[in-house]
Design a protein around this motif. Structure first.
Motif, PDB file in Angstrom:
ATOM      1  N   ALA A  37     -11.747   6.674   6.266  1.00 33.20           N
ATOM      2  CA  ALA A  37     -10.695   7.648   6.661  1.00 33.20           C
ATOM      3  C   ALA A  37     -10.715   8.941   6.379  1.00 33.20           C
ATOM      4  N   SER A  38     -10.389   9.953   7.304  1.00 35.08           N
ATOM      5  CA  SER A  38     -10.409  11.376   7.138  1.00 35.08           C
ATOM      6  C   SER A  38      -9.560  12.021   7.980  1.00 35.08           C
ATOM      7  N   SER A  39      -9.146  13.155   7.860  1.00 35.88           N
ATOM      8  CA  SER A  39      -8.233  13.847   8.544  1.00 35.88           C
ATOM      9  C   SER A  39      -8.386  15.345   8.220  1.00 35.88           C
ATOM     10  N   ASN A  40      -7.636  16.287   8.940  1.00 33.28           N
ATOM     11  CA  ASN A  40      -7.550  17.803   8.379  1.00 33.28           C
ATOM     12  C   ASN A  40      -6.456  18.017   7.694  1.00 33.28           C
ATOM     13  N   LEU A  41      -5.599  17.063   7.148  1.00 30.93           N
ATOM     14  CA  LEU A  41      -4.495  17.092   6.490  1.00 30.93           C
ATOM     15  C   LEU A  41      -4.911  17.096   4.939  1.00 30.93           C
ATOM     16  N   SER A  42      -3.865  17.206   4.005  1.00 33.02           N
ATOM     17  CA  SER A  42      -4.127  17.208   2.548  1.00 33.02           C
ATOM     18  C   SER A  42      -4.577  15.826   1.972  1.00 33.02           C
ATOM     19  N   GLU A  43      -5.196  15.892   0.902  1.00 29.42           N
ATOM     20  CA  GLU A  43      -5.525  14.527   0.185  1.00 29.42           C
ATOM     21  C   GLU A  43      -4.512  13.680  -0.082  1.00 29.42           C
ATOM     22  N   ASP A  44      -3.417  14.452  -0.839  1.00 30.88           N
ATOM     23  CA  ASP A  44      -2.199  13.770  -1.073  1.00 30.88           C
ATOM     24  C   ASP A  44      -1.556  13.166   0.252  1.00 30.88           C
ATOM     25  N   PHE A  45      -1.536  13.781   1.300  1.00 31.72           N
ATOM     26  CA  PHE A  45      -0.842  12.818   2.457  1.00 31.72           C
ATOM     27  C   PHE A  45      -1.666  11.620   2.745  1.00 31.72           C
ATOM     28  N   MET A  46      -3.077  11.881   2.719  1.00 27.96           N
ATOM     29  CA  MET A  46      -4.133  10.692   3.172  1.00 27.96           C
ATOM     30  C   MET A  46      -3.884   9.566   1.856  1.00 27.96           C
ATOM     31  N   ALA A  47      -3.683   9.950   0.842  1.00 33.05           N
ATOM     32  CA  ALA A  47      -3.295   8.734  -0.210  1.00 33.05           C
ATOM     33  C   ALA A  47      -1.837   8.224  -0.162  1.00 33.05           C
ATOM     34  N   SER A  48      -0.964   8.947   0.431  1.00 34.36           N
ATOM     35  CA  SER A  48       0.432   8.608   0.449  1.00 34.36           C
ATOM     36  C   SER A  48       0.392   7.505   1.874  1.00 34.36           C
ATOM     37  N   TYR A  49      -0.005   8.180   2.832  1.00 33.29           N
ATOM     38  CA  TYR A  49      -0.062   6.990   3.973  1.00 33.29           C
ATOM     39  C   TYR A  49      -0.804   5.794   3.776  1.00 33.29           C
ATOM     40  N   GLU A  50      -1.762   6.040   3.165  1.00 32.65           N
ATOM     41  CA  GLU A  50      -2.586   4.567   2.750  1.00 32.65           C
ATOM     42  C   GLU A  50      -1.693   3.633   1.709  1.00 32.65           C
ATOM     43  N   ALA A  51      -1.081   4.388   0.777  1.00 34.16           N
ATOM     44  CA  ALA A  51      -0.347   3.532  -0.091  1.00 34.16           C
ATOM     45  C   ALA A  51       1.060   3.101   0.581  1.00 34.16           C
ATOM     46  N   GLU A  52       1.789   3.961   1.198  1.00 33.41           N
ATOM     47  CA  GLU A  52       3.179   3.681   1.811  1.00 33.41           C
ATOM     48  C   GLU A  52       3.132   3.610   3.221  1.00 33.41           C
ATOM     49  N   GLY A  53       2.323   4.358   3.972  1.00 38.54           N
ATOM     50  CA  GLY A  53       2.618   4.513   5.409  1.00 38.54           C
ATOM     51  C   GLY A  53       2.158   3.321   6.178  1.00 38.54           C
ATOM     52  N   ARG A  54       0.867   3.362   5.753  1.00 34.36           N
ATOM     53  CA  ARG A  54       0.057   2.299   6.756  1.00 34.36           C
ATOM     54  C   ARG A  54       0.615   0.993   7.349  1.00 34.36           C
ATOM     55  N   HIS A  55       1.263   0.445   6.400  1.00 35.57           N
ATOM     56  CA  HIS A  55       1.714  -0.979   6.122  1.00 35.57           C
ATOM     57  C   HIS A  55       2.903  -0.904   7.010  1.00 35.57           C
ATOM     58  N   ASP A  56       3.516   0.204   7.316  1.00 36.22           N
ATOM     59  CA  ASP A  56       4.889   0.246   7.920  1.00 36.22           C
ATOM     60  C   ASP A  56       4.724   1.387   9.055  1.00 36.22           C
ATOM     61  N   ASP A  57       3.828   0.945   9.936  1.00 36.63           N
ATOM     62  CA  ASP A  57       3.538   2.227  11.045  1.00 36.63           C
ATOM     63  C   ASP A  57       3.563   1.579  12.423  1.00 36.63           C
ATOM     64  N   PRO A  58       4.616   1.528  13.239  1.00 39.46           N
ATOM     65  CA  PRO A  58       4.887   1.039  14.500  1.00 39.46           C
ATOM     66  C   PRO A  58       3.810   1.418  15.401  1.00 39.46           C
ATOM     67  N   VAL A  59       3.455   2.785  15.312  1.00 42.58           N
ATOM     68  CA  VAL A  59       2.483   3.270  16.387  1.00 42.58           C
ATOM     69  C   VAL A  59       1.039   2.473  16.137  1.00 42.58           C
ATOM     70  N   LEU A  60       0.985   2.426  14.883  1.00 42.56           N
ATOM     71  CA  LEU A  60      -0.410   1.642  14.439  1.00 42.56           C
ATOM     72  C   LEU A  60      -0.382   0.263  15.146  1.00 42.56           C
ATOM     73  N   ASP A  61       0.609  -0.236  14.704  1.00 42.95           N
ATOM     74  CA  ASP A  61       0.759  -1.739  15.298  1.00 42.95           C
ATOM     75  C   ASP A  61       0.688  -1.769  16.778  1.00 42.95           C
TER      76      ASP A  61
END
Length: 335
Positions: free
Chosen positions: A51-75
């Motif tokens: 996984a990579s992006s042009n956003l911050s490492e903090d965002f990537m870590a937060s999304y993986e820990a909290e956001g990815r499992h509740d992402d209706p767009v991804l679903d």
């Protein structure tokens, strides 16, 4: 359209996965304008393997820990195998209540669009785009553009995976060929050498190597399925036999290189692949002796002679006594 052409050009130029990612980040913003751009590649269990992006490492870590499992767009992307966004595909209330949106808000982003990466018919990852809270949400045209980008990137990744698989098989094959006692070269159908065993590369000077390259090209142009030639390098004086064969798949040429005896030597060539006993048996075969005559001459049983001949055939890649005799004569310049 010009922006899309530039994206496709750069993606198709890339060969490896890392090159494809670099081309993606450099050009996809012209296809789908966004403040945040990312790419996820899934493992077999659906967990991101890369996984990579042009956003911050903090965002990537937060999304993986909290956001990815509740992402209706991804679903929606995984379920429908189509691009999805937080405005047109996902219900507005569902998006506003999601953990994925909460993580995006931490980067002052509020709109999400994702598109599937399809490899071998399966969702192998996603392309990810995000826009700021105060920026217009994604349009239907953006969804179409994201689908365009994902289709071309998916094709590029499939190509890269095949390229890497071929490279792995080539490394495996090269390792096996390097362990053979024979000196082996492989060329494409036009005769251009694409592989040579370590023993061949270290044994001969550049002039002999160039001579073998000429033999491969001549064989490719001859249209034959097999050929054995005896050639001499005028610079080093080295004389060799090159036995060329067209692969069964007709997509490669395999050459086996043997050293020859000197011109004034009537014995067999000093092939490292044949033991002294096998050379003796091969010499008797070249003299036209029968199996019984060879057995009497060598003081062994006829069955032992047959086993020796079998091994000689395998090591020199011939299939009959007549072909072996021609091969021996070629090695002595008598063909």
């Amino acid at each position: 359209m010009a922006n899309r052409f530039g994206f496709v050009r750069e993606i198709q130029r890339a060969v490896s996965v890392s090159e494809i990612k670099e081309a993606y980040y450099g050009t996809v913003g012209d296809v789908v304008p966004a403040d945040g751009i990312g790419i996820y590649r899934f493992a077999a269990d659906g967990v991101p393997a890369d996984a990579s992006s042009n956003l911050s490492e903090d965002f990537m870590a937060s999304y993986e820990a909290e956001g990815r499992h509740d992402d209706p767009v991804l679903d929606a992307v995984v379920e429908n195998v189509l691009p999805a966004d937080s405005t047109h595909v996902v219900h507005t209330r569902r998006w506003h209540d999601s953990a994925a949106r909460a993580v995006l808000l931490g980067e002052n982003l509020g709109h999400s669009l994702e598109a599937p990466i399809i490899v071998a018919g399966e969702v192998a990852g996603t392309l990810n785009f995000a826009r700021g809270v105060d920026v217009n949400n994604f349009s239907l045209e953006d969804l179409t553009a994201a689908r365009f980008a994902s289709e071309h990137l998916s094709l590029a990744l499939e190509r890269a995976h095949r390229f890497e698989a071929v490279g792995d098989r080539a490394d495996l094959l090269g390792g096996a060929l390097n362990h053979l006692s024979q000196m082996v070269v492989v060329a494409d159908v036009e005769g251009e050498r694409v592989f040579s065993s370590r023993k061949f590369e270290t044994r001969y000077p550049p002039t002999v190597v160039a001579l073998v390259d000429c033999v491969l090209v001549d064989f490719a142009e001859s249209g034959k399925h097999a050929q054995t030639v005896n050639v001499r390098d005028d610079v080093s004086g080295q004389r060799i036999i090159v036995k060329c064969s067209l692969a069964q798949s007709h997509d490669a040429i395999v050459g086996v290189v043997f050293e020859c005896a000197d011109d004034d030597d009537s014995s067999l060539p000093s092939w490292d692949v044949l033991s002294p006993r096998e050379q003796e048996i091969a010499r008797y075969v070249s003299q036209g002796m029968t199996t019984r005559e060879i057995a009497e001459k060598a003081f062994v049983s006829q069955n032992t002679v047959k086993q020796h001949i079998k091994r000689i055939f395998a090591k020199t890649d011939v299939h009959s006594r007549a072909e072996l005799v021609q091969f021996i004569w070629a090695s002595q310049g008598r063909g």
